[in-house]
Scaffold this active site. Sequence first.
Site, short mmCIF file in Angstrom:
data_model
loop_
_atom_site.label_atom_id
_atom_site.label_comp_id
_atom_site.label_asym_id
_atom_site.label_seq_id
_atom_site.Cartn_x
_atom_site.Cartn_y
_atom_site.Cartn_z
N GLN A 104 -0.25 5.57 -9.00
CA GLN A 104 0.00 5.08 -7.64
C GLN A 104 0.72 6.16 -6.82
O GLN A 104 0.43 6.38 -5.65
CB GLN A 104 0.83 3.80 -7.69
CG GLN A 104 0.10 2.65 -8.37
CD GLN A 104 0.98 1.44 -8.66
OE1 GLN A 104 2.13 1.39 -8.24
NE2 GLN A 104 0.45 0.48 -9.39
N ARG A 153 6.33 1.75 -0.89
CA ARG A 153 6.65 1.55 -2.30
C ARG A 153 7.98 0.84 -2.53
O ARG A 153 8.16 0.21 -3.57
CB ARG A 153 6.65 2.90 -3.03
CG ARG A 153 5.35 3.68 -2.88
CD ARG A 153 4.13 2.92 -3.38
NE ARG A 153 2.91 3.72 -3.27
CZ ARG A 153 1.71 3.31 -3.66
NH1 ARG A 153 1.54 2.09 -4.16
NH2 ARG A 153 0.66 4.08 -3.52
#
Lengths: 220, 220, 220, 220
Positions: free
Chosen positions: B75, B174
């Site tokens: 990610q 995030r």
Amino acid sequence: MTIQVLDKGFVKLIDHLGNDLTAVRAARISFGKDVMDEERDKRLIEHLLKNGHESPFEHIVFTFHIKCPIFVARQWMRHRIASYNELSGRYTQFGEEFYIPKADDPRLKLSDQQNGEICRIFEDAFNQAYDVYRKLLDLKVPRELARIVLPLSLYTEFIWSVNARSLFNFLSLRADSHAQFEMQQYAKAVATIFKQICPWTYEAFIKHRYTGDLLKEGEV
Amino acid sequence: MTIQVLDKGFVKLIDHLGNDLTAVRAARISFGKDVMDEERDKRLIEHLLKNGHESPFEHIVFTFHIKCPIFVARQWMRHRIASYNELSGRYTQFGEEFYIPKADDPRLKLSDQQNGEICRIFEDAFNQAYDVYRKLLDLKVPRELARIVLPLSLYTEFIWSVNARSLFNFLSLRADSHAQFEMQQYAKAVATIFKQICPWTYEAFIKHRYTGDLLKEGEV
Amino acid sequence: MTIQVLDKGFVKLIDHLGNDLTAVRAARISFGKDVMDEERDKRLIEHLLKNGHESPFEHIVFTFHIKCPIFVARQWMRHRIASYNELSGRYTQFGEEFYIPKADDPRLKLSDQQNGEICRIFEDAFNQAYDVYRKLLDLKVPRELARIVLPLSLYTEFIWSVNARSLFNFLSLRADSHAQFEMQQYAKAVATIFKQICPWTYEAFIKHRYTGDLLKEGEV
Amino acid sequence: MTIQVLDKGFVKLIDHLGNDLTAVRAARISFGKDVMDEERDKRLIEHLLKNGHESPFEHIVFTFHIKCPIFVARQWMRHRIASYNELSGRYTQFGEEFYIPKADDPRLKLSDQQNGEICRIFEDAFNQAYDVYRKLLDLKVPRELARIVLPLSLYTEFIWSVNARSLFNFLSLRADSHAQFEMQQYAKAVATIFKQICPWTYEAFIKHRYTGDLLKEGEV
């Protein structure tokens, strides 16, 4: 470290992140080798560049303060893998500073006297343009509009942050005889500073990756 | 500065270029204002971020050493405005280090005893995979091929250089409840370090640009 | 156009912007030349690439649908000048599809019988991992967590948009004997499609810019 | 599709890759949903932009031919996530085309008669600069050097390829009252074309992501 360039410009190193060992350390993460001695570090840098492993060099970053004519800045800012903050002609009044070619510029093809005359033509044109600029400001024309009469020879300034890998590309294209003469002078000044901060990387870059023709091994 | 994350990972600041004043200086080039006092510098940072002028923050750069599971690294590396050098499973043998969820992970929905059992299922699966990896290496299968039996929970390491502007985007996405739990822990660790190096920028970022929901004004 | 790669993967061209003439047209803006005949267009492409003028090729863009193992996708997505949208293991359940090496893989160094045995070891390990994955899902472990037991050989899918200039770099690095065998197969499939859409550009690229060793002039 | 801008400029769509459905298809890869009906496609686009999932929009790419004054091009090319090929003043002779402000420009603050006079000052200055340019060329000064007397109002041309996500950012910053008046006109022309090619994306962008103040929902 500041290097004067052309008649009124400069390349000034403001700050930098890392040096030759930064690339060594980043590469050793990939290859899992322990830190070794200086001789091996240097050989690793050469190995990386010889084999096209340029990514470890992205962790070395330079911040420069540049003063150059607008026509040079226009070419410079086409390099997109970098960060720029430029003096704004919308918010500040430009100073009366123009790049004036020299009579011994090798691109001027007439007699010495005629070439001197050409330089005066440039200078007169710049002075006239600046007079119009000032006159327009006096007539309350806003700076952002008045400045459009100013010529491409006008000096501007900007802050430029660039990593070493992107700098490789910049030097290959701009420290090259196909670049415009004025751009070449800036590229050579940048190379001089780069070499001082990262001597091993510079040397290996010139040897293995550089595609221009103005920088030679063993000199700047 | 090192922050432990998850059971075996970490976020470690290796080096950084500049701080709050770096953005101030870059912005002042654009707007042509002289350097002023501390109070005005701080207000300028807030003004810049309030009005979406993010480019001066590109001149602040951080280099981190990260250790995290592969599914987190996958990610992470989707953030393209950054530089990465990762440990290579082709050239080095991976250590036997896996991320093992905890029994009190809020995403586990059964009884405490059953959740403990689930964690043992994870752990057993990782151990078995690593046994196969070792066996394949013994059978002279090259590392690059043997490693494909290893699970996404395997820990990897990488060097990450990123400028503050790109970090803004990273934290908004995030350090947010929509990110996966494990990713959130890393993003919060990065935020803690960012705040320590650039307190004014961090504060103004949280107030004006941050679109996530885990970081709050006045705390990390 | 779809090319099967490895045991269960593929490279499929979904759409593309422009072709050889797109680069010609972009270059002619720079150099101010009128459109001419086919022979000159082709020569211009060769001239551009021979002299390192790669920017006109950025206006040619390809969109591919890729299916490949995760360990290949991890290498692929390190190419940052491109756009990616990948199947998410957080929102969808992964299918039971793994890349299984073949017994005649040249990297397997034992007898035919032993190599066949190695392939069964791979396959068994993948089946076991998938059984654990399914079991964890049955125990109400969320997908994002259960998937961390799955191995790097798992197939994933993504949409990849990339311009021709960035593709040059991809092919130089990945269609090369230093890349991992599986990555090479994908790079060669991409090259085949690229050649079909932009035959002149492909030919000039291989001749003047390509630094890999798997693609040769006159063939793919 | 060509839109005239300012006195002599234009924005012309040359080619484009994809449309609204391109983003839908890219997003569905991530979320694993099957293609559904038109109403749901439209809702998906709105959902994506409302929640900040901009990556699927990178697969939509536009190629424009732009003609604008140099001071506009200078601002334009600061947008780095895009591809540019510009007419070169080193290899071609610039035409005598300058942007001349209009007497009713709201930034001119004097009487109608005086404002008309200001416009003539601009025009005279441009004509004089061009006369010097021509004279220098007659004196065998090379184009790359002679052009530095030309003002920032000179028209230039370039090819611009940009994906929809990068276009979002361009429009937020440039179709905004803080941008310079001339830049605003170009940004609005780009928006008009964007809306025509991707009506759903445009509508959802304006509603959820656009931070400028010149484009309104339901109109351009």
